[in-house]
Design a protein around this motif. Structure first.
Motif, PDB file in Angstrom:
ATOM      1  N   GLU A   9       0.816  -1.200   0.000  1.00 52.86           N
ATOM      2  CA  GLU A   9       0.000   0.000   0.000  1.00 52.86           C
ATOM      3  C   GLU A   9       0.861   1.265   0.000  1.00 52.86           C
ATOM      4  OE1 GLU A   9      -2.446  -0.360   3.402  1.00 52.86           O
ATOM      5  OE2 GLU A   9      -3.786  -1.891   2.542  1.00 52.86           O
ATOM      6  N   LYS A  10       2.012   1.266   0.638  1.00 55.92           N
ATOM      7  CA  LYS A  10       2.874   2.446   0.686  1.00 55.92           C
ATOM      8  C   LYS A  10       3.582   2.706  -0.647  1.00 55.92           C
ATOM      9  CE  LYS A  10       3.835   2.296   5.646  1.00 55.92           C
ATOM     10  NZ  LYS A  10       4.900   2.143   6.663  1.00 55.92           N
ATOM     11  N   GLN A  11       3.796   1.688  -1.424  1.00 57.04           N
ATOM     12  CA  GLN A  11       4.555   1.853  -2.674  1.00 57.04           C
ATOM     13  C   GLN A  11       3.831   2.728  -3.680  1.00 57.04           C
ATOM     14  OE1 GLN A  11       5.688  -1.853  -4.374  1.00 57.04           O
ATOM     15  NE2 GLN A  11       6.916  -0.917  -6.034  1.00 57.04           N
ATOM     16  N   PRO A  12       2.484   2.635  -3.967  1.00 59.77           N
ATOM     17  CA  PRO A  12       1.812   3.559  -4.909  1.00 59.77           C
ATOM     18  C   PRO A  12       1.828   4.993  -4.422  1.00 59.77           C
ATOM     19  CG  PRO A  12       0.521   1.568  -4.606  1.00 59.77           C
ATOM     20  CD  PRO A  12       1.592   1.509  -3.586  1.00 59.77           C
ATOM     21  N   GLU A  13       1.713   5.238  -3.087  1.00 59.28           N
ATOM     22  CA  GLU A  13       1.735   6.609  -2.584  1.00 59.28           C
ATOM     23  C   GLU A  13       3.075   7.273  -2.855  1.00 59.28           C
ATOM     24  OE1 GLU A  13       0.795   6.364   1.496  1.00 59.28           O
ATOM     25  OE2 GLU A  13      -1.340   5.826   1.201  1.00 59.28           O
ATOM     26  N   GLN A  14       4.171   6.550  -2.704  1.00 58.77           N
ATOM     27  CA  GLN A  14       5.509   7.120  -2.984  1.00 58.77           C
ATOM     28  C   GLN A  14       5.682   7.453  -4.462  1.00 58.77           C
ATOM     29  OE1 GLN A  14       8.289   4.301  -1.464  1.00 58.77           O
ATOM     30  NE2 GLN A  14       7.877   4.749   0.697  1.00 58.77           N
ATOM     31  N   GLU A  15       5.061   6.612  -5.341  1.00 65.08           N
ATOM     32  CA  GLU A  15       5.165   6.884  -6.776  1.00 65.08           C
ATOM     33  C   GLU A  15       4.407   8.134  -7.154  1.00 65.08           C
ATOM     34  OE1 GLU A  15       3.875   3.394  -8.765  1.00 65.08           O
ATOM     35  OE2 GLU A  15       5.691   2.226  -8.287  1.00 65.08           O
ATOM     36  N   GLN A  16       3.232   8.408  -6.479  1.00 70.42           N
ATOM     37  CA  GLN A  16       2.467   9.613  -6.779  1.00 70.42           C
ATOM     38  C   GLN A  16       3.167  10.872  -6.281  1.00 70.42           C
ATOM     39  OE1 GLN A  16      -1.428   9.024  -5.130  1.00 70.42           O
ATOM     40  NE2 GLN A  16      -1.998   7.398  -6.619  1.00 70.42           N
ATOM     41  N   GLN A  17       3.863  10.794  -5.168  1.00 74.89           N
ATOM     42  CA  GLN A  17       4.537  11.967  -4.613  1.00 74.89           C
ATOM     43  C   GLN A  17       5.750  12.403  -5.443  1.00 74.89           C
ATOM     44  OE1 GLN A  17       5.500  11.045  -0.588  1.00 74.89           O
ATOM     45  NE2 GLN A  17       3.362  11.125   0.156  1.00 74.89           N
ATOM     46  N   GLN A  18       6.320  11.526  -6.271  1.00 75.40           N
ATOM     47  CA  GLN A  18       7.484  11.898  -7.068  1.00 75.40           C
ATOM     48  C   GLN A  18       7.073  12.843  -8.176  1.00 75.40           C
ATOM     49  OE1 GLN A  18       9.286   8.340  -8.478  1.00 75.40           O
ATOM     50  NE2 GLN A  18      10.112   7.729  -6.476  1.00 75.40           N
ATOM     51  N   PRO A  19       7.738  14.021  -8.417  1.00 72.49           N
ATOM     52  CA  PRO A  19       7.381  14.980  -9.471  1.00 72.49           C
ATOM     53  C   PRO A  19       7.663  14.410 -10.847  1.00 72.49           C
ATOM     54  CG  PRO A  19       9.462  15.606  -8.505  1.00 72.49           C
ATOM     55  CD  PRO A  19       8.932  14.451  -7.656  1.00 72.49           C
TER      56      PRO A  19
END
Length: 349
Positions: free
Chosen positions: A330-340
């Motif tokens: 679950e944490k992995q998609p959130e980190q991908e969205q936060q990357q510019p």
């Protein structure tokens, strides 16, 4: 007096006049040849033998007639003094240290006196001077020399006849070469080999010439190595670095040699492992025992998991591992969205 006598007197007078003219012309001609009517100086020289020289013979200087022999008289005990009339026009060319010698106009011609030599520093000859003489080869000496030459030529001819006879019979090295066909073939093959060698040498010379021309070509590596001091210094530094690397490699090889010697020594652990077969067998059995023990341990762990007393503990561990894995996903998609998102950079035209 009648006309016939007058005519005869006239004819006699004409013939007498013609004879007088011819006589005068003859006198003038002979006087011109003998240099009688030309201003001259008198010089003398002394010979041991005049070899048939006569009064009136010519005197030559550098191939030019410049005077005549005036008188020949005995002088001293066995010498002959010769007086010569020389033209004054030739006086400036004859020096006081010039020499005189008796020669011939041709092989069997009249005798002449030839004046030659002299240096300008001594000054020109004067009237009454005495010139030094030089002895000349006489006819008897020449004939003796010719006789000796004839004898030598006869000996040479006879020797050549003997040599040619031996050549025809095939005697000696040259005769063998001329008569032995096998040796002649070998000689031809040797000449062919020499020709091939000369061609190879010429080809090598041309290649060497081309190589040297390449060495002298401006901008080439060889020319830079020979003329450019910067390239030479760089090459020198590279050679120094290469020498250091070689020394390091040598030291490394020595260290490896020392290490390999230690490996072959049974007084250390590595040497024992590599060289002691008994220890190797024990180590192998130990490893087999460890493998067997691990297999038994796995079996015991499976048995413990099946035990009802410890079954709840193992189920709790499995549940915690599954929950941790789900949280990580679950944490992995959130980190991908936060990357510019990086915008593509347009290239400037």
């Amino acid at each position: 007096m009648n006309s016939a006598e007058n005519k005869r007197s006239i004819m006699v007078g004409i013939f007498v006049l013609i004879a007088i003219v011819i006589f005068v012309i003859g006198i003038l001609t002979l006087g011109g040849q003998q240099k009688k009517f030309i201003e001259s100086i008198t010089v003398s020289t002394v010979f041991s033998d005049v070899e048939g020289l006569k009064v009136g013979n010519n005197v030559w200087f550098s191939g030019v007639k410049i005077g005549t022999v005036k008188d020949i008289r005995l002088h001293g005990e066995s010498q002959v003094q010769v007086l010569m009339n020389l033209e004054q026009s030739a006086q400036q060319y004859i020096r006081q240290n010039s020499k005189a010698r008796i020669s011939s106009e041709s092989l069997i011609g009249n005798k002449i006196i030839e004046i030659f030599g002299g240096t300008p520093a001594t000054g020109q000859v004067q009237d009454g001077d005495v010139l030094a003489s030089e002895a000349n080869l006489n006819t008897d000496d020449i004939m003796k020399t010719l006789q000796e030459n004839n004898k030598n030529l006869s000996n040479i001819t006879s020797n050549f006849s003997v040599i040619s006879d031996k050549l025809v019979r095939g005697e000696g090295t040259v005769g063998t070469l001329l008569n032995d066909s096998t040796l002649a073939k070998d000689f031809k093959s040797m000449v062919a080999s020499l020709e091939t060698t000369s061609q190879n040498a010429a080809r090598a010379s041309r290649d060497l010439s081309r190589f040297t021309s390449k060495l002298n070509t401006k901008g080439s590596l060889a020319d830079n190595l020979l003329t450019d001091t910067t390239v030479f210094s760089s090459l020198e530094s590279s050679m120094a670095e290469l020498e250091k690397a070689t020394q390091s490699a040598t030291q490394m090889a020595q260290n490896l040699e020392q290490a390999s010697s230690k490996f072959n020594n049974e007084n250390n652990a590595v040497g024992v492992l590599l060289n002691d077969p008994d220890f190797a067998g024990q180590l192998q059995r130990t490893m087999q025992n460890l493998e067997t023990s691990s297999e038994k341990l796995d079996a015991n762990m499976e048995a413990l998991q099946s035990n009802f007393l410890l079954r709840g503990y193992f189920r709790k561990k499995d549940k915690e591992q599954r929950e941790a894995a789900e949280e990580a996903q679950e944490k992995q998609p959130e980190q991908e969205q936060q990357q510019p998102v990086q915008q593509p950079v347009k290239e400037e035209k």
